[in-house]
Motif scaffolding. Sequence first.
Motif, PDB file in Angstrom:
ATOM      1  N   TYR A 261      25.209  32.946  90.203  1.00 21.73           N
ATOM      2  CA  TYR A 261      24.364  34.098  90.512  1.00 21.73           C
ATOM      3  C   TYR A 261      23.032  34.022  89.760  1.00 21.73           C
ATOM      4  O   TYR A 261      21.963  34.239  90.342  1.00 21.73           O
ATOM      5  N   GLU A 262      23.090  33.681  88.472  1.00 18.49           N
ATOM      6  CA  GLU A 262      21.873  33.642  87.665  1.00 18.49           C
ATOM      7  C   GLU A 262      20.899  32.569  88.167  1.00 18.49           C
ATOM      8  O   GLU A 262      19.682  32.758  88.129  1.00 18.49           O
ATOM      9  N   ASP A 263      21.442  31.462  88.667  1.00 21.56           N
ATOM     10  CA  ASP A 263      20.569  30.406  89.181  1.00 21.56           C
ATOM     11  C   ASP A 263      19.830  30.876  90.425  1.00 21.56           C
ATOM     12  O   ASP A 263      18.662  30.518  90.635  1.00 21.56           O
ATOM     13  N   VAL A 264      20.503  31.668  91.238  1.00 18.97           N
ATOM     14  CA  VAL A 264      19.862  32.188  92.453  1.00 18.97           C
ATOM     15  C   VAL A 264      18.779  33.195  92.085  1.00 18.97           C
ATOM     16  O   VAL A 264      17.649  33.136  92.585  1.00 18.97           O
ATOM     17  N   ILE A 265      19.113  34.116  91.196  1.00 16.97           N
ATOM     18  CA  ILE A 265      18.169  35.159  90.799  1.00 16.97           C
ATOM     19  C   ILE A 265      16.932  34.574  90.127  1.00 16.97           C
ATOM     20  O   ILE A 265      15.803  35.062  90.311  1.00 16.97           O
ATOM     21  N   HIS A 266      17.120  33.514  89.357  1.00 18.63           N
ATOM     22  CA  HIS A 266      15.996  32.898  88.661  1.00 18.63           C
ATOM     23  C   HIS A 266      15.367  31.759  89.471  1.00 18.63           C
ATOM     24  O   HIS A 266      14.563  30.985  88.930  1.00 18.63           O
ATOM     25  N   GLU A 267      15.747  31.665  90.733  1.00 17.10           N
ATOM     26  CA  GLU A 267      15.158  30.704  91.666  1.00 17.10           C
ATOM     27  C   GLU A 267      15.265  29.271  91.162  1.00 17.10           C
ATOM     28  O   GLU A 267      14.316  28.470  91.279  1.00 17.10           O
ATOM     29  N   GLU A 268      16.431  28.953  90.609  1.00 17.20           N
ATOM     30  CA  GLU A 268      16.679  27.606  90.126  1.00 17.20           C
ATOM     31  C   GLU A 268      17.513  26.799  91.119  1.00 17.20           C
ATOM     32  O   GLU A 268      18.036  25.731  90.786  1.00 17.20           O
ATOM     33  N   VAL A 269      17.645  27.324  92.332  1.00 13.15           N
ATOM     34  CA  VAL A 269      18.363  26.632  93.403  1.00 13.15           C
ATOM     35  C   VAL A 269      17.337  26.111  94.403  1.00 13.15           C
ATOM     36  O   VAL A 269      16.386  26.817  94.749  1.00 13.15           O
ATOM     37  N   LYS A 270      17.522  24.884  94.853  1.00 15.29           N
ATOM     38  CA  LYS A 270      16.580  24.307  95.808  1.00 15.29           C
ATOM     39  C   LYS A 270      16.733  24.977  97.164  1.00 15.29           C
ATOM     40  O   LYS A 270      17.772  24.878  97.801  1.00 15.29           O
ATOM     41  N   ILE A 271      15.706  25.678  97.579  1.00 12.57           N
ATOM     42  CA  ILE A 271      15.683  26.376  98.863  1.00 12.57           C
ATOM     43  C   ILE A 271      14.462  25.905  99.633  1.00 12.57           C
ATOM     44  O   ILE A 271      13.332  25.986  99.143  1.00 12.57           O
ATOM     45  N   LYS A 272      14.668  25.429 100.844  1.00 15.42           N
ATOM     46  CA  LYS A 272      13.563  24.910 101.648  1.00 15.42           C
ATOM     47  C   LYS A 272      12.657  26.025 102.153  1.00 15.42           C
ATOM     48  O   LYS A 272      11.434  25.927 102.114  1.00 15.42           O
ATOM     49  N   ASN A 273      13.270  27.111 102.645  1.00 18.89           N
ATOM     50  CA  ASN A 273      12.493  28.211 103.210  1.00 18.89           C
ATOM     51  C   ASN A 273      13.146  29.535 102.831  1.00 18.89           C
ATOM     52  O   ASN A 273      14.262  29.825 103.259  1.00 18.89           O
ATOM     53  N   LYS A 274      12.471  30.330 102.025  1.00 15.26           N
ATOM     54  CA  LYS A 274      13.040  31.598 101.549  1.00 15.26           C
ATOM     55  C   LYS A 274      13.282  32.599 102.672  1.00 15.26           C
ATOM     56  O   LYS A 274      14.038  33.559 102.496  1.00 15.26           O
ATOM     57  N   ASP A 275      12.638  32.404 103.813  1.00 17.47           N
ATOM     58  CA  ASP A 275      12.795  33.331 104.934  1.00 17.47           C
ATOM     59  C   ASP A 275      13.944  32.955 105.864  1.00 17.47           C
ATOM     60  O   ASP A 275      14.178  33.642 106.866  1.00 17.47           O
ATOM     61  N   ASP A 276      14.664  31.867 105.548  1.00 16.93           N
ATOM     62  CA  ASP A 276      15.832  31.500 106.346  1.00 16.93           C
ATOM     63  C   ASP A 276      16.934  32.545 106.193  1.00 16.93           C
ATOM     64  O   ASP A 276      16.853  33.451 105.348  1.00 16.93           O
ATOM     65  N   TYR A 277      17.990  32.379 106.981  1.00 18.94           N
ATOM     66  CA  TYR A 277      19.182  33.221 106.845  1.00 18.94           C
ATOM     67  C   TYR A 277      20.139  32.557 105.861  1.00 18.94           C
ATOM     68  O   TYR A 277      20.389  31.349 105.936  1.00 18.94           O
ATOM     69  N   PHE A 278      20.699  33.378 104.938  1.00 19.77           N
ATOM     70  CA  PHE A 278      21.543  32.818 103.884  1.00 19.77           C
ATOM     71  C   PHE A 278      22.890  33.511 103.770  1.00 19.77           C
ATOM     72  O   PHE A 278      23.002  34.729 103.948  1.00 19.77           O
ATOM     73  N   HIS A 279      23.885  32.691 103.465  1.00 23.33           N
ATOM     74  CA  HIS A 279      25.157  33.167 102.945  1.00 23.33           C
ATOM     75  C   HIS A 279      25.296  32.527 101.566  1.00 23.33           C
ATOM     76  O   HIS A 279      25.468  31.315 101.450  1.00 23.33           O
ATOM     77  N   PHE A 280      25.168  33.344 100.529  1.00 24.33           N
ATOM     78  CA  PHE A 280      25.297  32.850  99.168  1.00 24.33           C
ATOM     79  C   PHE A 280      26.749  32.999  98.713  1.00 24.33           C
ATOM     80  O   PHE A 280      27.307  34.102  98.725  1.00 24.33           O
TER      81      PHE A 280
END
Length: 375
Positions: free
Chosen positions: A272-291
Amino acid sequence: MKILHTADWHIGKTINGQSLIEDQKFILNQLFDAIKEHNPDVVVISGDLYDLHYPNKEAMVVLEDALSMINLELDTPIIAISGNHDGKERLNYGEKWFEKTGLKIMTSYDQLLEPIKMNDVNIYVMPYFTPADVRQVFEVKDIHTHQEATEHIVGEIEKVMNKDETNILIGHLFVAGGESSDSERPLSIGTIETVTANTFNAFDAVLLGHLHHPFAIQSDYIFYAGTPMQYSFSEANQAKGYRLFDIEKKGFKQTFIPLEPRRSFNVVNARYEDVIHEEVKIKNKDDYFHFKLTDMDHVTDPLMKIRNIYPNTLQISRQDYEVAYDEIDVDVHTLSDLEIIESFYNHVTEETLEGIKKDKVIQLLEKHLNKGATE
């Protein structure tokens, strides 16, 4: 003869309250461009044009505009059939008028034995049906499965089929051995709805809808178009697009051509902390996600917080533990309710139930026991 094969548009679909209508408009525009590029003799849509039997007004407008664009603006004939998601009344409301412009929306069963003749090719249509439909239409009592129903229809078609010509079938069904996804509405319980591939041996090519994976089955003559875009997270890694057929006398060539979505579906496993601090490689933040997240014990409103960064997050789930699926061997008659729960928790998570979690379990047990005592 050239055929552009597509299926399973599911116009009007929503996922967890998120409408996909803008994504569908985007992908349909790509399909229009493909029709301009390839200039097919006909566009085939193998069912599930709508997502619901009773689509809302917006969905109806989008579909009407799409059919109008293909049929009138691009001057391309269409053969479409109803799928298990479609309401026939909504889909065929202008059937007789449509036929005047080369748009054939086939939803009734009195057309099963009458091929559409195009460029010396006989195109048979098999709209979605139930065994009860076939029993009624053909007045045959001993039909109880999709296999039996399909065999009967194909048998009747073979009686009138000219086998010296090219014969194509358009259908909406589940061929045995095919790969399904979460977004496909089950036709029935178990595997009773499946139909074996050899049922269709009489046809030169079979163009199907219902299964969303374009490579759901491996066959030399049976093909799924798949959906033009992703419709669930189980489809996150699937190719999406359409098929192009070049029909020759008693033969054909076919190619699957991918389409690029407005937003992709992504499944992300992370802390969770990696996602919140944007430490996960994401190609497009506007995509649809299931975390799928770990380390969330003390997090409140995680979805709201994550959506501040990734606004189109549709789902989050906790992945704190590796779950054990083997049986637990305890004598429940010698243990208290709390001890049974503690044993199960330890078996599943390999951790001890303690702290806030244990207090919460005790509260729930006491609440349940007190309720039982007063009833």
